[in-house]
Design an enzyme around this catalytic site. Structure first.
Site, PDB file in Angstrom:
ATOM      1  N   ARG A   1      77.386   2.874  63.457  1.00 53.23           N
ATOM      2  CA  ARG A   1      76.326   2.965  62.294  1.00 53.23           C
ATOM      3  C   ARG A   1      74.680   4.443  62.500  1.00 53.23           C
ATOM      4  O   ARG A   1      74.822   4.360  60.848  1.00 53.23           O
ATOM      5  CB  ARG A   1      75.153   2.050  63.452  1.00 53.23           C
TER       6      ARG A   1
ATOM      7  N   ASN B   1      65.412   1.977  60.460  1.00 49.34           N
ATOM      8  CA  ASN B   1      66.052   2.731  61.764  1.00 49.34           C
ATOM      9  C   ASN B   1      65.292   2.364  63.189  1.00 49.34           C
ATOM     10  O   ASN B   1      65.584   2.336  63.978  1.00 49.34           O
ATOM     11  CB  ASN B   1      66.222   3.628  61.783  1.00 49.34           C
TER      12      ASN B   1
ATOM     13  N   HIS C   1      74.831   5.543  58.738  1.00 47.40           N
ATOM     14  CA  HIS C   1      73.012   6.063  58.219  1.00 47.40           C
ATOM     15  C   HIS C   1      72.499   7.531  58.121  1.00 47.40           C
ATOM     16  O   HIS C   1      71.970   7.473  57.217  1.00 47.40           O
ATOM     17  CB  HIS C   1      71.897   5.192  59.716  1.00 47.40           C
TER      18      HIS C   1
ATOM     19  N   HIS D   1      80.867  -4.640  60.397  1.00 45.58           N
ATOM     20  CA  HIS D   1      80.138  -5.249  60.164  1.00 45.58           C
ATOM     21  C   HIS D   1      81.353  -6.876  62.021  1.00 45.58           C
ATOM     22  O   HIS D   1      80.143  -7.879  62.342  1.00 45.58           O
ATOM     23  CB  HIS D   1      79.766  -6.663  59.478  1.00 45.58           C
TER      24      HIS D   1
END
Length: 330
Positions: free
Chosen positions: A72, A104, A76, A204
């Site tokens: 992740r 975040n 990001h 995911h």
């Protein structure tokens, strides 16, 4: 059927690995530090990638969730002004960066693992040569592979940014509440397409999500399995709480195709997840169906899209190799 990446699996996907190797070499791109190449550190720090993998392996063995957290961080980072390590810059009394942005804040983790990797590499390499942005890319790949997913060549040679953007993090990261059109528009704004959207969403298949991110879905969406929703409502009340985390799919510590199979059963945890199958786009729904029962197709698409995402250029040509990933060099 899920298989760990071993001798049997390697034989089964030999052609896939060859495909990814060729692809990796075909997408070399210019950056402020030259070309992104898989052998960027071969001369300046031989063994750097093995060192990163060793630390990632140890942390995942202690807590499998670290794999999803490291993956992740790479997402990001790349989705906000390119893959430049900007997400790692910590706030100071005079600076508010991406870590404090809504997508975040109190959500991103594994900064301690990145710091551990960076400190070890500075010692192991005998110099400050491996960028924090590259560490994120390597650690994401290793996390995927160590949790049972594909291995692919990581292209390296990124520089670390000199700043981070709080506003861009709030604007550029896709939302778990978005419909399909919004998700696709977001990906296209980053130079990614529909297949990238569906493939990269397969991340995911590992990890957890907070109650606040799926509460609207389990109480308001109609394209949701009723038993699935009822079970989640027991741990995520409609009127209070939000710290509880639920798995994004039923095999949260294994990188497999269960995520897609559950979308076809209306068991996507997030509204944005379910939109890939139920959002009215036939091409997206077809890809979900394909990936749900074809591991090789998913792995090929995911690896190709990860390489493509990892090539998103930084917003600025100015950069450095940070000595400490959380602060700019002085």
């Amino acid at each position: 059927m899920t298989q760990r990446f071993g001798i049997t699996t390697m034989a089964a996907v030999h052609s896939f690995v060859c495909f990814i190797l060729v692809l990796a070499m075909a997408v070399l791109i210019p950056t402020s530090s030259g070309l992104l190449t898989p052998d960027y550190y071969n001369k300046t720090c031989p063994g750097a990638l093995d060192a990163v993998r060793s630390i990632v392996k140890q942390r995942i063995e202690n807590e499998a969730r670290y794999g999803a957290s490291l993956l992740r961080l790479h997402f990001h980072d790349c989705f906000v002004n390119g893959c430049d390590g900007s997400v790692l810059l910590a706030d100071t009394p005079t600076f508010t960066g991406e870590q404090s942005a809504d997508p975040n804040r109190k959500s991103l983790r594994a900064f301690n693992v990145v710091a551990e990797i960076k400190a070890f590499l500075n010692f192991f390499c005998g110099a400050n040569v491996v960028s924090c942005a590259d560490i994120l890319a390597i650690a994401a790949r290793d996390s995927i592979n160590l949790l049972g997913g594909p291995w692919y060549e990581v292209l390296l040679g990124r520089l670390d940014s000199l700043t981070a953007s709080f506003d861009a993090a709030n604007q550029d990261l896709p939302s778990s509440f978005s419909n399909f059109a919004g998700l696709l528009a977001n990906f296209k704004s980053h130079g990614l397409d529909l297949q990238d959207l569906v493939a990269l969403s397969g991340a995911h298949t590992i990890g957890l999500a907070k109650c606040t991110l799926f509460r609207p879905r389990i109480y308001g969406d109609t394209d949701i399995n009723s038993s699935f929703a009822a079970g989640l409502q027991k741990v995520c009340p409609i009127d209070h709480g939000g710290s509880h985390r639920s798995p994004l799919d039923a095999t949260t510590n294994t990188f497999d195709t269960v995520y897609y199979a559950e979308l076809m059963q209306q068991k996507g945890l997030l509204h944005s997840d379910q939109e890939l199958f139920s959002g009215g786009n036939n091409q997206s729904a077809a890809l979900v169906a394909l990936y749900s029962n074809n591991q090789t197709a998913f792995w090929e698409a995911f690896a190709a899209s990860m390489i493509k995402m990892g090539n998103l250029p930084p917003a600025s040509s100015n950069g450095q190799v940070r000595l400490n990933c959380s602060v700019v060099n002085t």
